[in-house]
Design a protein around this motif. Sequence first.
Motif, PDB file in Angstrom:
ATOM      1  N   ALA A 267       2.574   7.083  -1.250  1.00 39.56           N
ATOM      2  CA  ALA A 267       0.403   7.209  -0.982  1.00 39.56           C
ATOM      3  C   ALA A 267      -0.066   6.895   0.053  1.00 39.56           C
ATOM      4  O   ALA A 267      -1.240   6.901   0.336  1.00 39.56           O
ATOM      5  CB  ALA A 267       0.318   7.114  -2.272  1.00 39.56           C
ATOM      6  N   GLY A 268       0.835   5.673   1.361  1.00 37.79           N
ATOM      7  CA  GLY A 268       0.327   5.884   2.638  1.00 37.79           C
ATOM      8  C   GLY A 268      -0.632   4.800   2.049  1.00 37.79           C
ATOM      9  O   GLY A 268      -1.739   4.194   2.913  1.00 37.79           O
ATOM     10  N   LEU A 269      -0.277   3.792   0.929  1.00 39.50           N
ATOM     11  CA  LEU A 269      -0.841   2.511   0.732  1.00 39.50           C
ATOM     12  C   LEU A 269      -0.807   1.104   1.391  1.00 39.50           C
ATOM     13  O   LEU A 269       0.370   1.262   1.124  1.00 39.50           O
ATOM     14  CB  LEU A 269      -1.599   2.302  -0.880  1.00 39.50           C
ATOM     15  N   THR A 270      -0.967   0.330   1.394  1.00 36.06           N
ATOM     16  CA  THR A 270      -0.644  -1.305   1.443  1.00 36.06           C
ATOM     17  C   THR A 270      -0.518  -1.962   0.260  1.00 36.06           C
ATOM     18  O   THR A 270      -0.924  -1.489  -0.957  1.00 36.06           O
ATOM     19  CB  THR A 270      -1.493  -1.873   2.968  1.00 36.06           C
TER      20      THR A 270
ATOM     21  N   ALA B 279       7.555  20.895   3.445  1.00 34.59           N
ATOM     22  CA  ALA B 279       6.985  19.970   2.852  1.00 34.59           C
ATOM     23  C   ALA B 279       7.958  18.750   3.441  1.00 34.59           C
ATOM     24  O   ALA B 279       7.595  17.814   3.383  1.00 34.59           O
ATOM     25  CB  ALA B 279       7.411  20.222   1.128  1.00 34.59           C
ATOM     26  N   ASP B 280       9.738  19.627   3.509  1.00 37.31           N
ATOM     27  CA  ASP B 280      10.134  17.685   3.892  1.00 37.31           C
ATOM     28  C   ASP B 280      10.085  17.672   5.649  1.00 37.31           C
ATOM     29  O   ASP B 280       9.677  16.565   5.992  1.00 37.31           O
ATOM     30  CB  ASP B 280      11.746  18.937   3.843  1.00 37.31           C
ATOM     31  N   ALA B 281       9.432  18.650   6.585  1.00 34.16           N
ATOM     32  CA  ALA B 281       9.307  18.642   7.902  1.00 34.16           C
ATOM     33  C   ALA B 281       8.159  17.247   7.383  1.00 34.16           C
ATOM     34  O   ALA B 281       7.486  16.378   8.722  1.00 34.16           O
ATOM     35  CB  ALA B 281       8.825  19.461   8.494  1.00 34.16           C
TER      36      ALA B 281
ATOM     37  N   ALA C 190       7.597  14.112   9.709  1.00 35.10           N
ATOM     38  CA  ALA C 190       6.233  13.384  10.647  1.00 35.10           C
ATOM     39  C   ALA C 190       5.506  12.394   9.670  1.00 35.10           C
ATOM     40  O   ALA C 190       5.637  11.961  11.026  1.00 35.10           O
ATOM     41  CB  ALA C 190       5.539  14.849  10.388  1.00 35.10           C
ATOM     42  N   THR C 191       5.730  12.341   8.645  1.00 33.30           N
ATOM     43  CA  THR C 191       5.191  11.454   8.407  1.00 33.30           C
ATOM     44  C   THR C 191       5.902   9.901   8.740  1.00 33.30           C
ATOM     45  O   THR C 191       5.119   9.076   9.035  1.00 33.30           O
ATOM     46  CB  THR C 191       5.016  10.927   6.945  1.00 33.30           C
TER      47      THR C 191
ATOM     48  N   ARG D 246       4.773   6.642  11.167  1.00 38.69           N
ATOM     49  CA  ARG D 246       4.875   4.968  10.649  1.00 38.69           C
ATOM     50  C   ARG D 246       5.784   4.788  11.110  1.00 38.69           C
ATOM     51  O   ARG D 246       5.669   3.046  11.427  1.00 38.69           O
ATOM     52  CB  ARG D 246       5.015   5.496   8.650  1.00 38.69           C
ATOM     53  N   THR D 247       6.589   4.570  11.758  1.00 38.43           N
ATOM     54  CA  THR D 247       7.533   4.592  12.551  1.00 38.43           C
ATOM     55  C   THR D 247       7.479   3.936  13.904  1.00 38.43           C
ATOM     56  O   THR D 247       7.834   3.348  14.901  1.00 38.43           O
ATOM     57  CB  THR D 247       8.795   4.266  12.716  1.00 38.43           C
TER      58      THR D 247
END
Length: 146
Positions: free
Chosen positions: A56-59, A133-135, A139-140, A144-145
């Motif tokens: 979900a992109g949360l800490t 969706a996979d792309a 990319a996400t 993040r890296t």
Amino acid sequence: MTQSEASAIYRRYLSALMLHGQAGARTVDLGATDLYALNILELSGPMTPGELGARAGLTTGPTTRLVDRLEAAGYVRRVPVPGDRRKITVELVGTPAGLDRALAPARRHIGEIIAGYGPEQRELLFDYFRRAADAYVEATEELRTD
């Protein structure tokens, strides 16, 4: 169609998706991230809070509050992992009443559009959805890296 026109159409499409997701969440008294988390659990099954937060992109802190909200609302439960008293998974136990009703107009409209395509065109559309969706996931991860 120029590259600029194609880009504008695609960006408008993505914006419409985001706006609809937010409106659908509000309709069932949830935040967009809460509804997104329920979707993640429905598609992927039980997972640790850390996995859910990462998807979900949360800490850590916001993830704990997310799970607390969803648990208090009766949508998820925390389940101890056998053999490890310190670890839990979060599993879906319900979906918001009225969610299907809230999403029905978009499903109907999109269904009408897709029904207007022939079988080969539909195959192409759904191939695109799967690959896109996979792309986006890839990319996400790249973002993040960095």
